[in-house]
Design a protein around this motif. Structure first.
Motif, PDB file in Angstrom:
ATOM      1  N   GLY A   1      42.029   7.287 -27.853  1.00  0.00           N
ATOM      2  CA  GLY A   1      41.794   7.868 -26.539  1.00  0.00           C
ATOM      3  C   GLY A   1      42.986   7.709 -25.614  1.00  0.00           C
ATOM      4  N   ILE A   2      43.642   6.544 -25.683  1.00  0.00           N
ATOM      5  CA  ILE A   2      44.837   6.321 -24.865  1.00  0.00           C
ATOM      6  C   ILE A   2      45.983   7.179 -25.383  1.00  0.00           C
TER       7      ILE A   2
ATOM      8  N   GLY B   1      39.744   0.536 -17.159  1.00  0.00           N
ATOM      9  CA  GLY B   1      40.827   0.967 -18.030  1.00  0.00           C
ATOM     10  C   GLY B   1      41.350   2.338 -17.646  1.00  0.00           C
ATOM     11  N   ALA B   2      40.446   3.236 -17.291  1.00  0.00           N
ATOM     12  CA  ALA B   2      40.864   4.573 -16.863  1.00  0.00           C
ATOM     13  C   ALA B   2      41.686   4.504 -15.580  1.00  0.00           C
ATOM     14  N   GLU B   3      41.335   3.597 -14.681  1.00  0.00           N
ATOM     15  CA  GLU B   3      42.097   3.427 -13.441  1.00  0.00           C
ATOM     16  C   GLU B   3      43.518   2.933 -13.735  1.00  0.00           C
ATOM     17  N   ILE B   4      43.641   2.015 -14.682  1.00  0.00           N
ATOM     18  CA  ILE B   4      44.966   1.513 -15.048  1.00  0.00           C
ATOM     19  C   ILE B   4      45.803   2.612 -15.697  1.00  0.00           C
TER      20      ILE B   4
ATOM     21  N   ARG C   1      46.045   9.550 -10.600  1.00  0.00           N
ATOM     22  CA  ARG C   1      45.517   8.371  -9.945  1.00  0.00           C
ATOM     23  C   ARG C   1      44.679   8.791  -8.743  1.00  0.00           C
ATOM     24  N   SER C   2      43.555   8.109  -8.548  1.00  0.00           N
ATOM     25  CA  SER C   2      42.729   8.420  -7.395  1.00  0.00           C
ATOM     26  C   SER C   2      43.458   8.071  -6.124  1.00  0.00           C
ATOM     27  N   ALA C   3      43.103   8.720  -5.019  1.00  0.00           N
ATOM     28  CA  ALA C   3      43.798   8.532  -3.749  1.00  0.00           C
ATOM     29  C   ALA C   3      43.647   7.126  -3.228  1.00  0.00           C
ATOM     30  N   ALA C   4      42.488   6.519  -3.417  1.00  0.00           N
ATOM     31  CA  ALA C   4      42.247   5.169  -2.904  1.00  0.00           C
ATOM     32  C   ALA C   4      42.149   4.200  -4.067  1.00  0.00           C
TER      33      ALA C   4
END
Length: 241
Positions: free
Chosen positions: A208-209, A183-186, A237-240
């Motif tokens: 939280g959202i 969920g955090a990635e999305i 967002r993470s690089a990969a």
């Protein structure tokens, strides 16, 4: 020079349904604007009117009272064909349950909205590749939904929502079916899209959202009870992917 109109405006909007002769008002006298480039959460408990509100913002439903404006135009004054065309070209939808077609692979699912926009197959698939690339899922283009994790399916659903370059993306509980890490990635993906200028409204009951958005619109029993802006934003967002 006059200022541009808000992307979406709701003016004293109410929506009443009738079930077995009984009138139930799901949204009552709600007014607010959504500007181009905003990222906002519409928050409230179950039954607060969030989904009804999303349906009106997304031109799926019309208010019983009041008006909804898209770029200054009153959508109630448009024909159903015109509203359908605006939905196809201007509104991208992301749902908790993904709503991917099981018999189509990822790229075909993403390309599907362009069928209703009259785009030819070759261009549809080329644009679907670009959309999948934007969400880090091009390498899974020819996998079917059953071959994808929940987070991957949601990324494909986001790619589908983006393919027509919509004015606004409406996400209804987009992390509700995901574990906390996914969920955090999305959420980080939505943040990255917003930094490119994409307007995003997320419907949620999760504080939280809502806390991670620049703005939180709160509903209770169908009424607007708060409209708060805050400095906190969604994580990068993470690089990969």
């Amino acid at each position: 020079m006059s200022a541009s109109p808000p992307l979406i405006s709701l003016r004293s909007v109410s929506r009443t349904y009738r079930t077995d002769g009984i009138a139930v008002t799901a949204v009552r006298n709600v007014s607010f604007d959504i500007a181009q480039g905003e990222i906002a959460a519409v928050m409230g408990p179950s039954g607060s009117g969030k989904s009804t509100l999303m349906n009106m913002i997304g031109l799926l439903d019309l208010p019983s009272e009041g008006a909804v404006y898209l770029e200054g135009a009153d959508v109630a004054g448009l024909s159903e064909d015109r509203r359908s065309s605006l939905r196809a070209h201007s509104i991208g939808f992301v749902f908790q349950s993904y709503n991917l077609l099981a018999r189509h692979d990822a790229i075909e699912n993403v390309a599907l909205p362009l069928v209703y926009c009259g785009v030819g197959r070759r261009e549809r698939l080329a644009r679907a590749e670009e959309s999948l690339q934007a969400v880090g899922m091009l390498h899974r283009a020819h996998h079917f939904p059953r071959q994808l994790s929940g987070g991957e399916q949601q990324r494909v659903a986001i790619a589908r929502a983006l393919i027509a370059s919509p004015l606004i993306v409406l996400a209804d509980e987009p992390t509700g079916a995901l574990d906390s890490r996914t969920g955090a990635e999305i959420l980080a993906l939505f943040a990255a899209l917003n930094r490119t200028g994409q307007t995003i409204v997320m419907i949620t009951h999760d504080p939280g959202i809502a806390k991670q958005c620049r703005r939180t619109i709160r509903l209770h029993d169908g009424e607007l009870v708060a409209d708060e802006k805050q400095a906190t934003i969604l994580p990068k967002r993470s690089a990969a992917p």
